[in-house]
Write a protein that holds these residues in place. Structure first.
Motif, short mmCIF file in Angstrom:
data_model
loop_
_atom_site.label_atom_id
_atom_site.label_comp_id
_atom_site.label_asym_id
_atom_site.label_seq_id
_atom_site.Cartn_x
_atom_site.Cartn_y
_atom_site.Cartn_z
N TRP A 96 0.83 -1.20 0.00
CA TRP A 96 0.00 0.00 0.00
C TRP A 96 0.87 1.26 0.00
CZ3 TRP A 96 -4.61 1.45 -1.30
CH2 TRP A 96 -5.13 2.68 -0.87
N ASP A 97 1.91 1.27 0.84
CA ASP A 97 2.82 2.43 0.85
C ASP A 97 3.48 2.60 -0.51
OD1 ASP A 97 2.28 3.29 3.39
OD2 ASP A 97 4.18 2.66 4.27
N ALA A 98 3.90 1.50 -1.13
CA ALA A 98 4.53 1.59 -2.45
C ALA A 98 3.54 2.15 -3.46
CB ALA A 98 5.02 0.21 -2.89
N GLY A 99 2.31 1.65 -3.41
CA GLY A 99 1.28 2.15 -4.32
C GLY A 99 0.99 3.63 -4.11
N MET A 100 0.99 4.05 -2.85
CA MET A 100 0.75 5.46 -2.55
C MET A 100 1.82 6.34 -3.17
SD MET A 100 -0.47 5.41 1.42
CE MET A 100 -1.08 7.08 1.42
N MET A 101 3.08 5.90 -3.08
CA MET A 101 4.15 6.69 -3.66
C MET A 101 4.06 6.74 -5.18
SD MET A 101 6.09 8.40 -1.71
CE MET A 101 7.35 8.77 -2.92
N ALA A 135 7.82 11.81 -15.87
CA ALA A 135 7.48 11.20 -14.58
C ALA A 135 8.06 9.80 -14.42
CB ALA A 135 5.96 11.17 -14.42
N HIS A 136 8.15 9.06 -15.52
CA HIS A 136 8.56 7.66 -15.44
C HIS A 136 9.90 7.45 -14.73
CE1 HIS A 136 5.12 6.77 -17.72
NE2 HIS A 136 5.63 6.78 -18.93
N PRO A 137 10.98 8.21 -15.06
CA PRO A 137 12.27 7.94 -14.42
C PRO A 137 12.23 8.08 -12.90
CG PRO A 137 12.57 9.31 -16.36
CD PRO A 137 11.09 9.24 -16.11
N ALA A 138 11.51 9.09 -12.41
CA ALA A 138 11.43 9.28 -10.96
C ALA A 138 10.65 8.14 -10.30
CB ALA A 138 10.76 10.62 -10.65
N ALA A 139 9.54 7.76 -10.90
CA ALA A 139 8.75 6.65 -10.36
C ALA A 139 9.55 5.36 -10.38
CB ALA A 139 7.46 6.49 -11.16
N LYS A 140 10.29 5.14 -11.45
CA LYS A 140 11.08 3.92 -11.55
C LYS A 140 12.24 3.93 -10.55
CE LYS A 140 13.45 0.88 -14.84
NZ LYS A 140 14.49 0.54 -13.88
N ALA A 141 12.85 5.09 -10.34
CA ALA A 141 13.94 5.18 -9.36
C ALA A 141 13.44 4.83 -7.97
CB ALA A 141 14.54 6.59 -9.37
N PHE A 142 12.25 5.36 -7.61
CA PHE A 142 11.66 4.98 -6.33
C PHE A 142 11.42 3.47 -6.28
CE2 PHE A 142 7.68 3.49 -4.53
CZ PHE A 142 7.98 3.61 -3.17
N ASP A 144 12.71 0.92 -7.97
CA ASP A 144 13.91 0.10 -7.93
C ASP A 144 14.54 0.09 -6.54
OD1 ASP A 144 13.61 -0.51 -10.59
OD2 ASP A 144 15.11 0.94 -11.30
N HIS A 145 14.55 1.26 -5.89
CA HIS A 145 15.13 1.32 -4.55
C HIS A 145 14.24 0.60 -3.54
CE1 HIS A 145 17.65 2.80 -1.32
NE2 HIS A 145 16.56 3.20 -0.69
N TRP A 146 12.93 0.83 -3.63
CA TRP A 146 12.00 0.21 -2.67
C TRP A 146 12.04 -1.30 -2.79
CZ3 TRP A 146 7.42 -2.68 -3.04
CH2 TRP A 146 6.70 -2.81 -1.85
N ILE A 147 12.04 -1.80 -4.02
CA ILE A 147 11.99 -3.25 -4.24
C ILE A 147 13.26 -3.92 -3.71
CG2 ILE A 147 13.07 -3.54 -6.50
CD1 ILE A 147 9.66 -4.94 -5.60
N SER A 148 14.36 -3.18 -3.65
CA SER A 148 15.61 -3.74 -3.13
C SER A 148 15.64 -3.77 -1.61
CB SER A 148 16.81 -2.93 -3.64
OG SER A 148 16.85 -1.65 -3.02
N CYS A 149 14.73 -3.04 -0.99
CA CYS A 149 14.74 -2.91 0.47
C CYS A 149 13.71 -3.80 1.18
CB CYS A 149 14.49 -1.46 0.88
SG CYS A 149 15.79 -0.33 0.38
N LYS A 208 3.24 -1.50 -15.10
CA LYS A 208 4.38 -2.43 -15.00
C LYS A 208 5.40 -2.15 -16.10
CE LYS A 208 3.99 -6.78 -14.52
NZ LYS A 208 3.53 -8.17 -14.75
N THR A 209 4.93 -1.82 -17.29
CA THR A 209 5.87 -1.51 -18.38
C THR A 209 6.61 -0.22 -18.09
OG1 THR A 209 4.21 -0.32 -19.69
CG2 THR A 209 4.40 -2.69 -20.04
N TRP A 210 5.97 0.75 -17.42
CA TRP A 210 6.64 1.99 -17.08
C TRP A 210 7.76 1.75 -16.06
CZ3 TRP A 210 1.45 5.02 -16.05
CH2 TRP A 210 0.81 5.22 -17.27
N LEU A 211 7.59 0.72 -15.22
CA LEU A 211 8.56 0.46 -14.16
C LEU A 211 9.66 -0.50 -14.59
CD1 LEU A 211 6.09 -0.02 -11.15
CD2 LEU A 211 7.38 2.04 -11.76
N SER A 212 9.52 -1.08 -15.77
CA SER A 212 10.51 -2.07 -16.22
C SER A 212 11.71 -1.39 -16.88
CB SER A 212 9.86 -3.04 -17.19
OG SER A 212 9.38 -2.35 -18.33
#
Length: 212
Positions: A96-101, A135-142, A144-149, A208-212
């Motif tokens: 939910w927190d990830a979705g909110m961001m 917007a895509h690069p900022a969302a993807k940067a978040f 990638d970092h969140w998924i690693s944590c 999902k394609t935007w985040l890949s």
């Protein structure tokens, strides 16, 4: 609560604009079914913030606490991130927190669009490629970092990613509700955001394609 908003019995507390929003939601049975399904997927992973948005994020220079003066860009210290406003924090679903961001970037694009921008989500996405591309690069940067944590074994699985995206769409619905809380009538801006939420709930693979 937003996942069951369509079941609201109307206790007289909704603004006239949110009553209109509720009618729009109740007119889409598929959207209601998706929200019902999301509610069954909710799990208690651990502590969540529950109100992650740009207003609750502070960027702090590493030298700010020492009282050092700001330096020029070429010599500026690194920024650290502080998350504020924990009054709604509780045990809940980390997705939910990830979705909110994630929804912050795409809600911003819908709300900042010009008055003559399409209300229809598909037309809006097609006509707003430049804004979304930014917007895509900022969302993807978040992401990638969140998924690693996060300490969730299934975090790389497609259903897990789609769940986060679906929560992002649901949070758009909550953002629409919050914007309309004091309003007497729903406007084109909120309708555009609702249509985008509606579109992404039914097509999470596009994010999902935007985040890949």
């Amino acid at each position: 609560w937003i996942l069951s908003f369509h079941r609201d019995q109307g206790d007289g507390q909704l603004s006239p604009a949110n009553q209109q929003l509720l009618q729009m939601l109740r007119a889409d049975s598929e959207m209601q079914q998706i929200l019902d399904h999301l509610l069954t997927l909710w799990r208690f992973d651990g502590l969540i913030h529950r109100d992650l948005k740009w207003n609750n994020i502070l960027l702090v220079r590493s030298n700010s606490e020492s009282g050092s003066p700001d330096r020029n860009d070429s010599d500026s210290p690194a920024l650290s991130v502080r998350i504020l406003d924990w009054e709604l924090a509780d045990l809940g679903d980390w997705c939910w927190d990830a979705g909110m961001m994630l929804q912050n970037w795409y809600s911003f694009e819908a709300l900042a669009a010009s008055e003559d921008s399409p209300v229809d989500a598909e037309a809006f996405l097609e006509n707003n490629q430049s804004g979304l591309s930014a917007a895509h690069p900022a969302a993807k940067a978040f992401w990638d970092h969140w998924i690693s944590c996060v300490d969730i074994p299934a975090r790389a699985d497609a259903p897990f990613v789609e769940k986060c995206v679906l929560y992002a769409a649901a949070r758009m619905l909550q953002t629409t509700y919050e914007l309309l809380h004091p309003a007497t009538e729903i406007t084109q801006r909120e309708i555009r955001l609702f249509r985008l939420c509606q579109y992404l709930l039914k097509r999470p693979k596009i994010v999902k394609t935007w985040l890949s």
